[in-house]
Scaffold this active site. Structure first.
Site, PDB file in Angstrom:
ATOM      1  N   HIS A 150       0.830  -1.217   0.000  1.00 44.11           N
ATOM      2  CA  HIS A 150       0.000   0.000   0.000  1.00 44.11           C
ATOM      3  C   HIS A 150       0.862   1.265   0.000  1.00 44.11           C
ATOM      4  O   HIS A 150       0.512   2.268   0.635  1.00 44.11           O
ATOM      5  CB  HIS A 150      -0.946   0.035   1.208  1.00 44.11           C
ATOM      6  CG  HIS A 150      -1.961  -1.060   1.226  1.00 44.11           C
ATOM      7  ND1 HIS A 150      -3.236  -0.914   0.741  1.00 44.11           N
ATOM      8  CD2 HIS A 150      -1.895  -2.344   1.661  1.00 44.11           C
ATOM      9  CE1 HIS A 150      -3.912  -2.042   0.903  1.00 44.11           C
ATOM     10  NE2 HIS A 150      -3.112  -2.930   1.443  1.00 44.11           N
ATOM     11  N   ASN A 189     -10.396  -2.740   2.488  1.00 47.84           N
ATOM     12  CA  ASN A 189     -10.081  -2.742   1.058  1.00 47.84           C
ATOM     13  C   ASN A 189     -11.351  -2.480   0.259  1.00 47.84           C
ATOM     14  O   ASN A 189     -12.445  -2.491   0.810  1.00 47.84           O
ATOM     15  CB  ASN A 189      -9.503  -4.101   0.642  1.00 47.84           C
ATOM     16  CG  ASN A 189      -8.018  -4.238   0.961  1.00 47.84           C
ATOM     17  OD1 ASN A 189      -7.328  -3.261   1.253  1.00 47.84           O
ATOM     18  ND2 ASN A 189      -7.518  -5.457   0.890  1.00 47.84           N
ATOM     19  N   TYR A 246       0.778  -4.410  12.119  1.00 44.97           N
ATOM     20  CA  TYR A 246       0.719  -2.978  11.807  1.00 44.97           C
ATOM     21  C   TYR A 246       1.573  -2.128  12.736  1.00 44.97           C
ATOM     22  O   TYR A 246       2.240  -1.190  12.312  1.00 44.97           O
ATOM     23  CB  TYR A 246      -0.746  -2.498  11.779  1.00 44.97           C
ATOM     24  CG  TYR A 246      -1.461  -2.991  10.534  1.00 44.97           C
ATOM     25  CD1 TYR A 246      -1.697  -4.342  10.343  1.00 44.97           C
ATOM     26  CD2 TYR A 246      -1.857  -2.130   9.540  1.00 44.97           C
ATOM     27  CE1 TYR A 246      -2.312  -4.818   9.202  1.00 44.97           C
ATOM     28  CE2 TYR A 246      -2.478  -2.593   8.385  1.00 44.97           C
ATOM     29  CZ  TYR A 246      -2.708  -3.935   8.228  1.00 44.97           C
ATOM     30  OH  TYR A 246      -3.303  -4.404   7.091  1.00 44.97           O
TER      31      TYR A 246
HETATM   32 FE1  HDE Z   1      -2.586  -4.836   5.361  1.00 45.63          FE
HETATM   33  N1  HDE Z   1      -0.777  -4.066   5.845  1.00 45.63           N
HETATM   34  N2  HDE Z   1      -1.939  -6.667   5.874  1.00 45.63           N
HETATM   35  N3  HDE Z   1      -4.328  -5.671   4.717  1.00 45.63           N
HETATM   36  N4  HDE Z   1      -3.244  -3.062   4.799  1.00 45.63           N
HETATM   37  C1  HDE Z   1      -0.420  -2.796   5.711  1.00 45.63           C
HETATM   38  O1  HDE Z   1       0.685  -1.496   7.332  1.00 45.63           O
HETATM   39  C2  HDE Z   1      -0.850  -6.930   6.606  1.00 45.63           C
HETATM   40  C3  HDE Z   1      -4.664  -6.990   4.730  1.00 45.63           C
HETATM   41  C4  HDE Z   1      -4.499  -2.733   4.399  1.00 45.63           C
HETATM   42  O2  HDE Z   1      -3.208   3.461   4.019  1.00 45.63           O
HETATM   43  C5  HDE Z   1       0.904  -2.486   6.346  1.00 45.63           C
HETATM   44  O3  HDE Z   1       0.980   0.731   7.647  1.00 45.63           O
HETATM   45  C6  HDE Z   1      -0.786  -8.341   6.910  1.00 45.63           C
HETATM   46  C7  HDE Z   1      -6.061  -7.175   4.484  1.00 45.63           C
HETATM   47  C8  HDE Z   1      -4.567  -1.337   4.046  1.00 45.63           C
HETATM   48  O4  HDE Z   1      -1.584   3.289   5.485  1.00 45.63           O
HETATM   49  C9  HDE Z   1       1.303  -3.812   6.995  1.00 45.63           C
HETATM   50  C10 HDE Z   1      -1.868  -8.905   6.294  1.00 45.63           C
HETATM   51  C11 HDE Z   1      -6.560  -5.914   4.311  1.00 45.63           C
HETATM   52  C12 HDE Z   1      -3.280  -0.843   4.260  1.00 45.63           C
HETATM   53  C13 HDE Z   1       0.154  -4.705   6.592  1.00 45.63           C
HETATM   54  C14 HDE Z   1      -2.593  -7.854   5.662  1.00 45.63           C
HETATM   55  C15 HDE Z   1      -5.462  -4.995   4.448  1.00 45.63           C
HETATM   56  C16 HDE Z   1      -2.483  -1.940   4.741  1.00 45.63           C
HETATM   57  C17 HDE Z   1       1.910  -1.838   5.440  1.00 45.63           C
HETATM   58  C18 HDE Z   1      -2.245 -10.363   6.235  1.00 45.63           C
HETATM   59  C19 HDE Z   1      -7.998  -5.505   3.999  1.00 45.63           C
HETATM   60  C20 HDE Z   1      -2.789   0.559   4.017  1.00 45.63           C
HETATM   61  C21 HDE Z   1       1.983  -0.387   5.824  1.00 45.63           C
HETATM   62  C22 HDE Z   1      -2.631 -10.931   7.422  1.00 45.63           C
HETATM   63  C23 HDE Z   1      -8.926  -5.824   5.027  1.00 45.63           C
HETATM   64  C24 HDE Z   1      -2.987   1.433   5.193  1.00 45.63           C
HETATM   65  C25 HDE Z   1       1.175  -0.278   7.007  1.00 45.63           C
HETATM   66  C26 HDE Z   1      -2.554   2.844   4.868  1.00 45.63           C
HETATM   67  C27 HDE Z   1      -1.149  -1.838   5.117  1.00 45.63           C
HETATM   68  C28 HDE Z   1       0.089  -5.991   6.975  1.00 45.63           C
HETATM   69  C29 HDE Z   1      -3.751  -8.083   4.896  1.00 45.63           C
HETATM   70  C30 HDE Z   1      -5.653  -3.585   4.314  1.00 45.63           C
HETATM   71  C31 HDE Z   1       2.652  -4.361   6.632  1.00 45.63           C
HETATM   72  C32 HDE Z   1       0.290  -9.021   7.718  1.00 45.63           C
HETATM   73  C33 HDE Z   1      -6.828  -8.496   4.449  1.00 45.63           C
HETATM   74  C34 HDE Z   1      -5.770  -0.573   3.528  1.00 45.63           C
HETATM   75  O5  HDE Z   1       1.360  -3.715   8.378  1.00 45.63           O
END
Ligand code: HDE
Length: 703
Positions: free
Chosen positions: A87, A160, A374
């Site tokens: 992202h 999402n 996160y």
């Molecule tokens: Fe994320 N995801 N994600 N994700 N995600 C990040 O956090 C992660 C997942 C989502 O505008 C990271 O600050 C794991 C699902 C959004 O700043 C990180 C898993 C969904 C954003 C991270 C998922 C999301 C992130 C990277 C699997 C929808 C952007 C930078 C278990 C429900 C937030 C950050 C923004 C961002 C980890 C799966 C949505 C690395 C481990 C499912 C919208 O922490």
């Protein structure tokens, strides 16, 4: 001894409109005055000259003692922070959430207690795979992350624009992301899933098939952030004041309706305006056309969860709205752009763990993994534990704790006490059993195992349900997207393996993709742990076309105009669009503008070569006779028209445009999606047509 050099020697000069001083080397100096404060260093020391570093002699070496130069370059060298690992490319805006229906019977969360009450909000939209500098219209999931600054702390709903995900267990997240990112030996492709590594991983991960249907659908190429839905994805819990909990799934429904682009358009928009989505949001907010979403809840209990065909803890599944209807409880309005992109959009730190009393987690293993991840990523990205001191991340309610020190600490405890319990009168904050957050006391026990529950084993039924819920045109887009992606995959075995999964979803789809890829030997269907259920009813709510806008509000018409454009016709079109809440943009041979038939000047919004029709939702071709004759020789004019027709846009035109249609090869294709503007009332009829956004009945393009 040499004459001292007068390093203040300057001549007064006019530079365009501005009065400036010009130095001996011809460089321009602007000097502080009543309106412009004195430039200083970060230490507050006034700066005399910001154009030249300190040298030994005019042509001599730069001196180490030049603290202004040293500090300026040092700071510049450190301007970047690590981009988000996923992202990375995002765009944020401020707004508010308004509770429209109080739901104390479901949750004690403060923001849902009083209808009419507003809670400040910040939203960041993003793509997932591409780096910060990639383009907006990648085929990808969009992040829809909402930070709600409630009176009882920050609640982040980090969602999402697609309600399901690729994987069922967080331990697979690094793998799915590695596979979609540029391949490690070559560093490309950027922001693309169309490559071997991604499809290799996917073809070995049957649980991703439902998500693949969404990603290959037009949901993954939204027209703008304003026209997409948002989903919390996981099952969460709502908890009332007595501690009773219910399951919930969160939905954001755009008031503007759903809309996507077609793939050929996406490819061209990325060249014409890689910032298309962020510019759209920026423009809409600055035009006062504030985008809005309704917050909908799907609420269900343990009994429903028990009898539902799939496990509600499995993030690769959704609950059709037809099965559990959505209750609208509020609205989200984005009404303010950021003051500073870095300070707000880049530094905002979302965390799924930020929940408030009245909201709680479920045991979805993906959510559990996210809860760990996160906080960890913010430490890396923002450099220390004090990122909650950055204004965009700080709560807007009172807060009090004993955390202290660390990098860049801004709120430091005053006085003697930095621990509790303590016995001082001025002893600071204490815990509150009544107001404080309490986890739902869900009984938990079981053997320690690395195991996927059997209830997660059906990987195809909902993929099929999504596919059969689409209209014919949307199904064709899915088949074409799969074909496009797999034709970029160089390993034939991977292409076939994907088709073997498609056979478990829909045989017609599998056949279509196999044919378009020219796979000679149809692979056997992939081994499935559970057979695909053929009895799940289509869910029309999953289609974009069936839930499209009922109005053309918030959209843009690009009018191709030349000198001599009919003034009355243009005015009628502008008026009809304004009445609808849509906007007219003029595209002209030169950006300076055109002189209309009444001799009045009309400023252009775009030069033709920089304003292709892909940037607009519908077009109007309104040259004068002489102007049309000149445009016959301009390739961009032919593309403007041919693309609009191929992308099934509605086309308004004047009779003078007909030679251009001939040249663009569309003269024989004039259909009900074309509308001639003869009288002013024709403009209203054209805008009414545009409410359908696209004329899908037009023959052509998709195979
Ligand atoms: Fe994320 N995801 N994600 N994700 N995600 C990040 O956090 C992660 C997942 C989502 O505008 C990271 O600050 C794991 C699902 C959004 O700043 C990180 C898993 C969904 C954003 C991270 C998922 C999301 C992130 C990277 C699997 C929808 C952007 C930078 C278990 C429900 C937030 C950050 C923004 C961002 C980890 C799966 C949505 C690395 C481990 C499912 C919208 O922490």
């Amino acid at each position: 001894m040499a004459e001292p050099i007068d390093d203040q020697a300057r001549t007064e000069a006019k530079y365009g409109e501005a009065a400036v001083r010009v130095g001996p080397g011809g460089e321009v100096h602007q000097v502080a005055d009543a309106q412009h404060p004195t430039l200083t260093t970060a230490q507050g020391i006034p700066v005399s000259d910001d154009q030249n570093s300190l040298k030994a002699g005019a042509r001599g070496p730069t001196l180490l003692e030049d603290f202004h130069f040293r500090e300026k370059i040092f700071h510049f060298d450190h301007e970047r922070i690590p981009e988000r690992v996923v992202h990375a490319r995002g765009f944020g805006a401020h707004g508010y959430f308004e509770c429209t229906k109080a739901i104390p019977e479901l949750t004690r969360a403060d923001l849902f207690q009083r209808a009419g009450e507003k809670t400040p909000a910040f939203v960041r939209f993003s793509t997932v795979a591409g780096s910060k500098g990639s383009f907006d219209l990648a085929r990808d999931v969009r992040g829809f992350a909402v930070k709600l600054y409630t009176k009882e702390g920050n609640w982040d709903l980090v969602g999402n624009n697609i309600p399901v995900f690729f994987i069922q267990d967080a331990i697979k997240f690094p793998d799915v992301i590695h596979s979609v990112k540029p391949e490690p030996d070559r560093g490309f492709p950027q922001a693309q899933s169309a490559h071997d590594n991604f499809w290799d991983f996917i073809s070995l991960t049957p649980e991703s098939m439902h998500m693949i249907m969404w990603i290959m659908s037009d949901r993954a190429i939204p027209r703008s952030f304003r026209f997409m839905e948002g989903f919390g994805v996981h099952t969460f819990r709502l908890v009332d004041a007595a501690g009773k909990s219910t399951f919930v799934k969160f939905h954001w429904k755009p008031k503007q309706g759903l809309q996507s682009v077609v793939w050929n358009e996406a490819v061209k928009i990325n060249g014409a305006d890689p910032d298309f989505h962020r510019r759209d949001l920026w423009d809409a907010i600055h035009a006062g056309d504030f985008p809005e979403w309704e917050l909908g809840l799907q609420v269900f209990d343990e009994a429903f969860a028990e009898q539902f065909a799939f496990d509600v803890l499995d993030a690769t599944k959704l609950i059709p709205e037809e099965e559990v209807p959505i209750t609208v409880v509020g609205r989200l309005v984005l009404d303010r752009a950021v003051d500073n992109f870095f300070a707000e959009t880049e530094q905002v730190a979302f965390c799924t763990q930020n929940v408030v009393p009245g909201i709680d987690f479920s045991d979805d293993p993906l959510l559990q993994g996210r809860n760990f991840s996160y906080l960890d990523t913010q430490l890396k990205r923002l450099g220390g534990p004090n990122f909650t001191h950055i204004p965009i991340n700080a709560p807007k309610c009172p807060f009090a704790h004993f955390q202290q020190d660390g990098h860049m600490a801004m709120h430091n405890p005053k006085g003697r006490v930095n621990y509790e319990p303590n016995s001082w009168d001025f002893g600071g904050p204490r815990e509150s059993p009544e107001k404080g957050f309490r986890s739902v006391p869900e009984p938990v026990e079981g053997p320690k195992l690395r195991i996927r529950p059997e209830s997660f084993a059906d990987h195809y039924s909902q993929a099929r349900q999504f596919y059969v819920s689409q209209t014919e045109i949307e199904r064709r887009h899915i088949a074409n997207a799969l074909t496009f992606e797999l034709s970029k995959v160089q390993t034939p075995a991977i292409r076939s393996r994907v088709v073997s999964h498609l056979r478990n979803i829909d045989e017609t789809l599998a056949q279509s993709v196999a044919k378009q890829l020219r796979i000679k030997q149809m692979p056997e269907p992939a081994t499935a742990k559970r057979p695909t259920r053929m009895d799940l009813k289509p869910s029309p709510k999953l289609s974009i076309v069936q839930n499209g806008p009922k109005s053309f509000a918030g959209r843009k018409v690009g009018a191709l105009v030349t000198d001599g454009v009919d003034a009355a016709r243009l005015d009628a079109l502008a008026k009809a669009l304004k009445a609808e809440g849509a906007r007219l943009k003029l595209v002209a041979p030169e950006v300076g503008g055109v002189e209309d038939s009444a001799g009045a000047w009309r400023d252009a919004d775009e030069k033709l070569e920089g304003g292709p029709s892909v940037l607009f939702d519908a077009v109007a071709i309104l040259p004068s006779k002489a102007g049309a004759a000149e445009l016959l020789m301009v390739p961009a004019a032919r593309d403007f028209i041919a693309d609009a027709v191929a992308h099934r846009k509605f086309v308004a035109y004047s009779a003078d445009a007909l030679p251009l249609f001939q040249k663009a090869g569309v003269a024989d294709a004039i259909d009900d999606g074309f509308h001639e503007l003869k009288a002013p009332a024709d403009a209203d009829a054209f805008v009414a047509l545009c409410r359908k956004v696209r004329f899908w009945d037009r023959a052509g393009a998709e195979r």
